[in-house]
Design an enzyme around this catalytic site. Structure first.
Site, PDB file in Angstrom:
ATOM      1  N   SER A  17      68.347  57.465  54.283  1.00 41.27           N
ATOM      2  CA  SER A  17      67.907  58.838  54.012  1.00 41.27           C
ATOM      3  C   SER A  17      69.060  59.796  53.721  1.00 41.27           C
ATOM      4  O   SER A  17      68.947  60.622  52.807  1.00 41.27           O
ATOM      5  CB  SER A  17      67.066  59.356  55.179  1.00 41.27           C
ATOM      6  N   LYS A  66      57.732  58.479  65.580  1.00 41.49           N
ATOM      7  CA  LYS A  66      56.772  59.224  64.751  1.00 41.49           C
ATOM      8  C   LYS A  66      55.654  59.852  65.588  1.00 41.49           C
ATOM      9  O   LYS A  66      55.115  60.895  65.220  1.00 41.49           O
ATOM     10  CB  LYS A  66      56.210  58.334  63.650  1.00 41.49           C
ATOM     11  N   GLY A 128      47.991  45.321  58.443  1.00 41.99           N
ATOM     12  CA  GLY A 128      48.634  46.073  59.521  1.00 41.99           C
ATOM     13  C   GLY A 128      47.761  47.234  59.966  1.00 41.99           C
ATOM     14  O   GLY A 128      46.966  47.769  59.177  1.00 41.99           O
ATOM     15  N   ARG A 153      46.461  41.478  62.772  1.00 38.13           N
ATOM     16  CA  ARG A 153      46.564  40.351  63.712  1.00 38.13           C
ATOM     17  C   ARG A 153      45.646  40.598  64.912  1.00 38.13           C
ATOM     18  O   ARG A 153      44.849  39.750  65.275  1.00 38.13           O
ATOM     19  CB  ARG A 153      48.028  40.233  64.139  1.00 38.13           C
ATOM     20  N   ASP A 156      40.902  44.071  66.715  1.00 34.39           N
ATOM     21  CA  ASP A 156      40.294  45.254  67.342  1.00 34.39           C
ATOM     22  C   ASP A 156      40.983  46.548  66.906  1.00 34.39           C
ATOM     23  O   ASP A 156      40.345  47.582  66.741  1.00 34.39           O
ATOM     24  CB  ASP A 156      40.295  45.110  68.872  1.00 34.39           C
ATOM     25  N   LYS A 157      42.299  46.466  66.660  1.00 33.33           N
ATOM     26  CA  LYS A 157      43.026  47.686  66.233  1.00 33.33           C
ATOM     27  C   LYS A 157      42.604  48.103  64.829  1.00 33.33           C
ATOM     28  O   LYS A 157      42.515  49.293  64.524  1.00 33.33           O
ATOM     29  CB  LYS A 157      44.537  47.426  66.239  1.00 33.33           C
ATOM     30  N   MET A 213      56.085  47.053  52.218  1.00 30.59           N
ATOM     31  CA  MET A 213      56.738  48.325  52.569  1.00 30.59           C
ATOM     32  C   MET A 213      58.189  48.131  52.987  1.00 30.59           C
ATOM     33  O   MET A 213      58.976  49.065  52.987  1.00 30.59           O
ATOM     34  CB  MET A 213      55.971  49.014  53.705  1.00 30.59           C
TER      35      MET A 213
END
Ligand code: NDP
Length: 268
Positions: A17, A66, A128, A153, A156-157, A213
């Site tokens: 950055s 984040k 993801g 993976r 549930d998420k 990404m």
């Protein structure tokens, strides 16, 4: 004195950055200084407080802060609320701290603007369900794809994301059998460990785009994509430059040109 900005993370020494923002500043004639802040885990707010006390005007936020940045902000954009993550803090003159996330717009600009790949009407698979995935869902939906499937993976998420984004479908990798997609985006951290999530052989439709990404090297996902019929294979360097440009715009009100900066980093 130049206005001061920084990227804050842990680790942070690898971050590109500062170089990207130095190029943007040179190109647009903006008088800024952009550094790196290594914050201890659990020490995000203190590190930001110290930087603000020294006259800091804004920061980019990277792993693992984040969510801390989301909580630190006193005002948030709608896209930051939806992502539940903030990668850009802007310290406003009235004492408020504006939190925004530019990852999603960065991804979409790279795919549509730089790679010339339209998303409208396409079947998208997003791998993801962490911060990076969450941050790009709404900007992807805004492009009006035919469908957006989130695979994770821990299934549930992925399924839990449907509460915030009812328009998506969600499953675990064993739920992908027999389906193919026009765009497959890897927003998992698997590439960091040289791993490849268990994608079925036929996951790439004719003419598909495979997008990782991660940037800086060919990943197992990119190799798999080349070997399994993806027409275009891209890493996340363009997303990195595009999200930085959006942050620069938030702080400075000036939009830098990304193509020459991306070219410099590609050449390096
Ligand atoms: P998180 O830690 O929040 O999420 C990690 C995700 O990856 C989870 O969904 C996790 O699944 C999944 N995962 C991890 N290892 C594996 C594996 N071996 N196989 C399958 N799935 C796996 O990370 P982030 O979302 O913040 O970041 C993800 C990636 O995106 C990073 O590589 C980061 O560098 C990149 N990124 C790039 C940006 C750019 O500008 N180019 C911007 C932002 C992020 P589970 O839930 O089951 O644990």
């Amino acid at each position: 004195m130049a206005d001061r900005y920084a990227v804050i993370g842990n680790p942070v020494e690898h971050s590109k950055s500062p170089l990207i923002h130095a190029e943007f500043a040179r190109q647009t004639g903006q008088d800024i200084e952009y550094g790196r802040i290594l914050a201890p885990i659990g020490g995000f707010a203190d590190s930001i407080g110290a930087f603000r006390a020294e006259g800091g005007r804004g920061v980019n936020v990277t792993v693992p802060f984040k969510e801390d940045a989301y909580l630190y902000a006193t005002r948030r954009t709608q896209r930051a609320e939806l992502a539940h993550a903030v990668n850009t803090l802007h310290f406003l003159a009235d004492g408020n701290v504006l939190g925004d996330t530019t990852d999603g717009v960065g991804l979409v600009r790279d795919i549509v603007g730089n790679l010339g790949f339209t998303l409208r009407g396409k079947r998208i698979l997003l791998m993801g369900a962490g911060g990076a995935a969450r941050g790009v869902i709404q900007p992807l939906l805004d492009e009006l794809p035919a469908s957006l499937m989130v695979v994770n993976r821990s299934a549930d998420k992925a399924l839990a994301l449907r509460e915030t984004f009812p328009a998506i479908a969600a499953c675990g990798y064993d739920g992908l059998g027999g389906q193919s997609f026009d765009v497959v985006i890897n927003a998992t951290a698997s590439s960091l460990n040289n791993d490849l999530p268990p994608l079925p052989d036929g996951v790439f439709a004719h003419g598909a785009l495979a997008y990782d990404m991660m940037y800086g090297r060919e990943t197992p996902f990119m190799r798999f994509a080349r070997e399994h019929g993806a027409a275009v294979v891209a890493d996340g360097l363009g997303m990195l430059v595009e999200q930085a440009a959006e942050s620069f715009f938030i702080w400075r009100g000036v939009r830098p040109e990304t193509a020459p900066v991306l070219a410099i980093f590609r050449a390096a």
